[in-house]
Design a protein around this motif. Structure first.
Motif, PDB file in Angstrom:
ATOM      1  N   SER A  33      71.470  16.036  68.735  1.00 53.05           N
ATOM      2  CA  SER A  33      72.706  15.985  67.957  1.00 53.05           C
ATOM      3  C   SER A  33      73.920  15.842  68.883  1.00 53.05           C
ATOM      4  CB  SER A  33      72.851  17.260  67.113  1.00 53.05           C
ATOM      5  OG  SER A  33      74.147  17.369  66.581  1.00 53.05           O
ATOM      6  N   SER A  34      74.753  14.843  68.604  1.00 52.20           N
ATOM      7  CA  SER A  34      75.963  14.650  69.399  1.00 52.20           C
ATOM      8  C   SER A  34      76.929  15.816  69.210  1.00 52.20           C
ATOM      9  CB  SER A  34      76.648  13.332  69.003  1.00 52.20           C
ATOM     10  OG  SER A  34      77.011  13.345  67.629  1.00 52.20           O
ATOM     11  N   SER A  35      76.941  16.395  68.010  1.00 48.37           N
ATOM     12  CA  SER A  35      77.802  17.539  67.734  1.00 48.37           C
ATOM     13  C   SER A  35      77.411  18.732  68.592  1.00 48.37           C
ATOM     14  CB  SER A  35      77.713  17.916  66.251  1.00 48.37           C
ATOM     15  OG  SER A  35      78.456  19.089  65.981  1.00 48.37           O
ATOM     16  N   LEU A  36      76.102  18.997  68.703  1.00 46.97           N
ATOM     17  CA  LEU A  36      75.630  20.104  69.527  1.00 46.97           C
ATOM     18  C   LEU A  36      75.913  19.853  71.000  1.00 46.97           C
ATOM     19  CD1 LEU A  36      72.196  21.041  67.886  1.00 46.97           C
ATOM     20  CD2 LEU A  36      74.396  22.192  67.636  1.00 46.97           C
ATOM     21  N   ASN A  37      75.754  18.597  71.424  1.00 47.49           N
ATOM     22  CA  ASN A  37      76.021  18.257  72.817  1.00 47.49           C
ATOM     23  C   ASN A  37      77.501  18.416  73.165  1.00 47.49           C
ATOM     24  OD1 ASN A  37      73.389  17.637  73.690  1.00 47.49           O
ATOM     25  ND2 ASN A  37      73.511  15.591  72.788  1.00 47.49           N
ATOM     26  N   ASP A  38      78.374  18.044  72.238  1.00 49.57           N
ATOM     27  CA  ASP A  38      79.811  18.215  72.464  1.00 49.57           C
ATOM     28  C   ASP A  38      80.160  19.692  72.612  1.00 49.57           C
ATOM     29  OD1 ASP A  38      80.233  15.497  72.351  1.00 49.57           O
ATOM     30  OD2 ASP A  38      80.877  15.487  70.250  1.00 49.57           O
ATOM     31  N   SER A  39      79.601  20.509  71.721  1.00 50.09           N
ATOM     32  CA  SER A  39      79.852  21.944  71.790  1.00 50.09           C
ATOM     33  C   SER A  39      79.272  22.537  73.069  1.00 50.09           C
ATOM     34  CB  SER A  39      79.245  22.654  70.573  1.00 50.09           C
ATOM     35  OG  SER A  39      79.958  22.356  69.397  1.00 50.09           O
ATOM     36  N   PHE A  40      78.089  22.080  73.449  1.00 48.25           N
ATOM     37  CA  PHE A  40      77.437  22.578  74.665  1.00 48.25           C
ATOM     38  C   PHE A  40      78.303  22.288  75.894  1.00 48.25           C
ATOM     39  CE2 PHE A  40      74.588  21.893  78.326  1.00 48.25           C
ATOM     40  CZ  PHE A  40      73.998  23.143  78.394  1.00 48.25           C
ATOM     41  N   PHE A  41      78.866  21.103  75.969  1.00 46.68           N
ATOM     42  CA  PHE A  41      79.725  20.721  77.086  1.00 46.68           C
ATOM     43  C   PHE A  41      80.955  21.619  77.159  1.00 46.68           C
ATOM     44  CE2 PHE A  41      83.404  18.298  78.637  1.00 46.68           C
ATOM     45  CZ  PHE A  41      82.975  17.984  79.927  1.00 46.68           C
ATOM     46  N   ILE A  42      81.578  21.849  76.009  1.00 57.40           N
ATOM     47  CA  ILE A  42      82.773  22.698  75.969  1.00 57.40           C
ATOM     48  C   ILE A  42      82.425  24.139  76.331  1.00 57.40           C
ATOM     49  CG2 ILE A  42      84.556  23.644  74.459  1.00 57.40           C
ATOM     50  CD1 ILE A  42      84.515  20.997  72.923  1.00 57.40           C
ATOM     51  N   ILE A  43      81.312  24.644  75.787  1.00 53.62           N
ATOM     52  CA  ILE A  43      80.883  26.011  76.090  1.00 53.62           C
ATOM     53  C   ILE A  43      80.655  26.186  77.590  1.00 53.62           C
ATOM     54  CG2 ILE A  43      78.994  27.670  75.837  1.00 53.62           C
ATOM     55  CD1 ILE A  43      78.652  26.559  72.957  1.00 53.62           C
ATOM     56  N   LEU A  44      79.960  25.225  78.192  1.00 52.62           N
ATOM     57  CA  LEU A  44      79.615  25.307  79.609  1.00 52.62           C
ATOM     58  C   LEU A  44      80.856  25.285  80.491  1.00 52.62           C
ATOM     59  CD1 LEU A  44      77.163  25.473  81.475  1.00 52.62           C
ATOM     60  CD2 LEU A  44      77.114  22.962  81.528  1.00 52.62           C
ATOM     61  N   ILE A 108      76.983  25.266  63.260  1.00 50.43           N
ATOM     62  CA  ILE A 108      77.975  26.322  63.001  1.00 50.43           C
ATOM     63  C   ILE A 108      77.921  27.381  64.093  1.00 50.43           C
ATOM     64  CG2 ILE A 108      78.620  28.192  61.436  1.00 50.43           C
ATOM     65  CD1 ILE A 108      77.684  26.410  59.113  1.00 50.43           C
ATOM     66  N   ILE A 109      76.706  27.774  64.516  1.00 51.68           N
ATOM     67  CA  ILE A 109      76.559  28.775  65.569  1.00 51.68           C
ATOM     68  C   ILE A 109      77.146  28.262  66.883  1.00 51.68           C
ATOM     69  CG2 ILE A 109      74.882  29.980  67.033  1.00 51.68           C
ATOM     70  CD1 ILE A 109      73.076  30.176  64.534  1.00 51.68           C
ATOM     71  N   PHE A 110      76.819  27.017  67.235  1.00 52.22           N
ATOM     72  CA  PHE A 110      77.338  26.441  68.479  1.00 52.22           C
ATOM     73  C   PHE A 110      78.853  26.286  68.413  1.00 52.22           C
ATOM     74  CE2 PHE A 110      73.208  25.894  70.034  1.00 52.22           C
ATOM     75  CZ  PHE A 110      73.255  25.400  71.334  1.00 52.22           C
ATOM     76  N   PHE A 111      79.373  25.940  67.245  1.00 58.05           N
ATOM     77  CA  PHE A 111      80.820  25.814  67.107  1.00 58.05           C
ATOM     78  C   PHE A 111      81.487  27.179  67.259  1.00 58.05           C
ATOM     79  CE2 PHE A 111      84.656  25.712  64.364  1.00 58.05           C
ATOM     80  CZ  PHE A 111      85.412  24.878  65.165  1.00 58.05           C
TER      81      PHE A 111
END
Length: 258
Positions: A33-44, A108-111
């Motif tokens: 999921s591109s949405s999960l990847n975007d959130s993962f990048f920001i989280i990291l 939602i969790i990743f966001f």
């Protein structure tokens, strides 16, 4: 209290910058999921920033990290700020069906995690370091207001970097405006409670409630009832903050204000 040397602090700055450059170049994408990847990048990236500013606060010996300050009597002063943050959710539009949230549970969790780490990074940087530095020589109400204004304006202007990736100049300028106000609210929370973690909670809730629909849903979020309620809450919170600062005891600026 833990002591950190200047050399260690500088080394961590270099390491953090190097890690951020590597992450930005390779842009890890472990999910489909591109949405999960975007959130993962920001989280990291924000996690790295959070650790860096944690180290800086410890090095500067600013007493804003103790968990006990989250539950002290002074923490009650932050309640109106939490109301503002929660009210950022377009609940009227969601109830009426004018807006909707379509994200999966994972999204939602990743966001939510994204909002937490963005808030922790920004609060440690702008309230934990910048505002705390400005507050070191504050001994009057006027100086506190000045420190709040300066730190929140700088925080708001920081969001101009979003112009790099956005062609919506008006939207970015609007973000600068409300970010300045949120920054002032969080600076007040730190002034009254000494808890940068309460600031992080207010900030994270505000971001989550305000962005969950546009990020993981859609629809029309604005309506008359929500606007009226928001204005009333904002006015009440502003009056509360001003009165609270005016009534504060300045005999010990470095202690939680009662």
């Amino acid at each position: 209290m833990i002591k950190i040397s200047k050399k260690f602090c500088m080394a961590m700055v270099v390491i953090s910058v190097a890690l951020l450059i590597v992450i930005d170049i390779f842009r890890p994408a472990p999910f489909e999921s591109s949405s999960l990847n975007d959130s993962f990048f920001i989280i990291l990236t924000r996690l790295i920033g959070t650790i860096l500013f944690l180290i800086m606060i410890v090095y500067l010996e600013y007493d804003v990290l103790k968990i006990k300050y989250m539950f002290g009597k002074s923490a009650l002063c932050a309640l109106p700020c939490f109301v503002v943050a929660i009210n950022n959710l377009p609940y009227v539009a969601l109830i009426l069906g004018d807006a909707h949230i379509d994200g999966t549970a994972a999204e939602i969790i990743f966001f939510a995690l994204e909002c937490i780490f963005v808030a922790s990074f920004e609060e440690l940087a702008f309230r934990g370091v910048l505002f705390s530095t400005l507050m070191q020589k504050c001994g009057s109400r006027r100086q506190v207001f000045k420190a709040i204004i300066i730190s929140s304006v700088i925080f708001g202007l920081f969001h101009l970097v979003n112009l790099i990736d956005s062609k919506n100049v008006g939207g970015v300028l609007l973000q600068v405006g409300y970010s300045t106000l949120v920054g002032a609210m969080c600076a007040y929370v730190l002034f009254k409670t000494k808890s940068v973690w309460l600031c992080t909670a207010v900030h994270a809730i505000y971001n989550f409630c305000g962005q969950i629909v546009p990020r993981l849903g859609g629809g029309n979020m604005l309506n008359a009832p929500q606007i009226i309620i928001t204005v009333i809450i904002a006015i009440f919170c502003t009056i509360h903050i001003v009165k609270s600062i005016l009534n504060s005891n300045f005999s010990a600026v470095n202690a939680p204000q009662t």
